[in-house]
Design a protein around this motif. Sequence first.
Motif, short mmCIF file in Angstrom:
data_model
loop_
_atom_site.label_atom_id
_atom_site.label_comp_id
_atom_site.label_asym_id
_atom_site.label_seq_id
_atom_site.Cartn_x
_atom_site.Cartn_y
_atom_site.Cartn_z
N GLY A 118 49.62 73.99 21.46
CA GLY A 118 50.53 74.44 22.50
C GLY A 118 51.56 73.41 22.89
N ALA A 119 51.38 72.15 22.46
CA ALA A 119 52.38 71.11 22.71
C ALA A 119 53.53 71.30 21.72
N PHE A 120 54.60 70.55 21.90
CA PHE A 120 55.82 70.72 21.09
C PHE A 120 56.12 69.48 20.27
N LEU A 121 56.35 69.68 18.98
CA LEU A 121 56.85 68.62 18.11
C LEU A 121 58.37 68.68 18.19
N VAL A 122 58.98 67.55 18.49
CA VAL A 122 60.43 67.48 18.69
C VAL A 122 61.01 66.44 17.73
N HIS A 123 62.07 66.83 17.01
CA HIS A 123 62.71 65.91 16.08
C HIS A 123 64.21 66.14 16.11
N ASP A 124 64.95 65.10 16.45
CA ASP A 124 66.40 65.15 16.43
C ASP A 124 66.85 64.76 15.03
N VAL A 125 67.37 65.73 14.30
CA VAL A 125 67.83 65.52 12.92
C VAL A 125 69.35 65.55 12.94
N ALA A 126 69.97 64.38 12.93
CA ALA A 126 71.43 64.25 12.91
C ALA A 126 72.08 65.06 14.03
N GLY A 127 71.54 64.97 15.24
CA GLY A 127 72.12 65.65 16.40
C GLY A 127 71.63 67.06 16.63
N MET A 146 55.14 66.26 -3.91
CA MET A 146 56.27 67.05 -3.43
C MET A 146 56.22 67.44 -1.96
N TYR A 147 55.10 67.31 -1.29
CA TYR A 147 54.99 67.73 0.12
C TYR A 147 54.61 66.55 0.99
N PHE A 148 55.26 66.46 2.15
CA PHE A 148 54.89 65.46 3.13
C PHE A 148 53.95 66.10 4.14
N CYS A 149 53.02 65.31 4.65
CA CYS A 149 52.10 65.75 5.70
C CYS A 149 52.16 64.73 6.82
N MET A 150 52.07 65.23 8.07
CA MET A 150 52.16 64.35 9.22
C MET A 150 50.89 64.42 10.05
N ASN A 151 50.36 63.25 10.37
CA ASN A 151 49.23 63.09 11.28
C ASN A 151 49.70 62.28 12.48
N VAL A 152 48.99 62.45 13.61
CA VAL A 152 49.19 61.56 14.75
C VAL A 152 47.94 60.70 14.87
N VAL A 153 48.14 59.40 14.99
CA VAL A 153 47.04 58.44 15.08
C VAL A 153 46.45 58.51 16.49
N THR A 154 45.10 58.55 16.53
CA THR A 154 44.39 58.69 17.80
C THR A 154 43.37 57.57 17.99
N GLU A 155 42.83 57.54 19.17
CA GLU A 155 41.76 56.62 19.58
C GLU A 155 42.23 55.17 19.57
N ARG A 156 41.32 54.28 19.92
CA ARG A 156 41.66 52.87 20.06
C ARG A 156 42.03 52.26 18.70
N ARG A 211 58.79 69.94 6.00
CA ARG A 211 60.09 70.29 5.43
C ARG A 211 60.99 70.92 6.50
N ALA A 212 60.45 71.88 7.26
CA ALA A 212 61.23 72.56 8.28
C ALA A 212 61.68 71.62 9.40
N MET A 213 60.86 70.61 9.70
CA MET A 213 61.17 69.70 10.79
C MET A 213 61.93 68.45 10.32
N GLY A 214 62.18 68.32 9.01
CA GLY A 214 62.92 67.17 8.49
C GLY A 214 62.12 65.88 8.52
N ILE A 215 60.81 65.99 8.27
CA ILE A 215 59.91 64.83 8.31
C ILE A 215 59.61 64.38 6.89
N ASP A 216 59.73 63.08 6.62
CA ASP A 216 59.42 62.53 5.31
C ASP A 216 58.82 61.13 5.47
#
Length: 186
Positions: free
Chosen positions: A25-34, A83-93, A123-128
């Motif tokens: 339910g949170a939002f991933l936000v990425h400013d891709v060239a404005g 060919m595909y990028f995957c994104m994780n968020v690092v958690t814990e100490r 790909r849709a969010m411009g993350i690499d």
Amino acid sequence: MLCLNPVPRSFYDRDTITVAHDLLGAFLVHDVAGEVRVGKIVEVEAYLGETDLAAHSSKGLTPRTRILFGPPGFAYVYLIYGMYFCMNVVTEREGSACAVLLRALEPVQNVSERTRGPGLLCRAMGIDLHHNGQDLESRDFFIAPRDDYAPHQVVARPRIGVAYSGIWAAKPLRFYLKGNPYISKK
């Protein structure tokens, strides 16, 4: 109206499963060239550190996994199948090597490509790979809190594509918002 400000580092510095649930339910936000792209996180997978045989960190500290070992609140981005990028968020100490994989997004703003699956999401969010190690408290790449704190139903299922990890493959560490049409797989 969306609150497009980063969650604080303390959000990530908690139990990984708790963070996984709270990312839904949170939002991933990425400013891709404005152009500000925004997607609502609807599916995630938890990876529980060096003892989790499905986690990259199960191989220990390497140049590739260094980001996973902390501190929390940074992006761990990697390439799969060449060919595909995957994104994780690092958690814990720092040192725990835990993370949450973002698996699917519901498009909210300036996202026109498919987002059902971690590679399509990136790909849709411009993350690499340029985003590997990026601080998620930055102004152009971050996670914003949910704008609606009404209860939602979370479904727990086994993770996808980790059959090699023995007993870890069956653990219900994939979470998604029940009934959301943008999840990658029921």
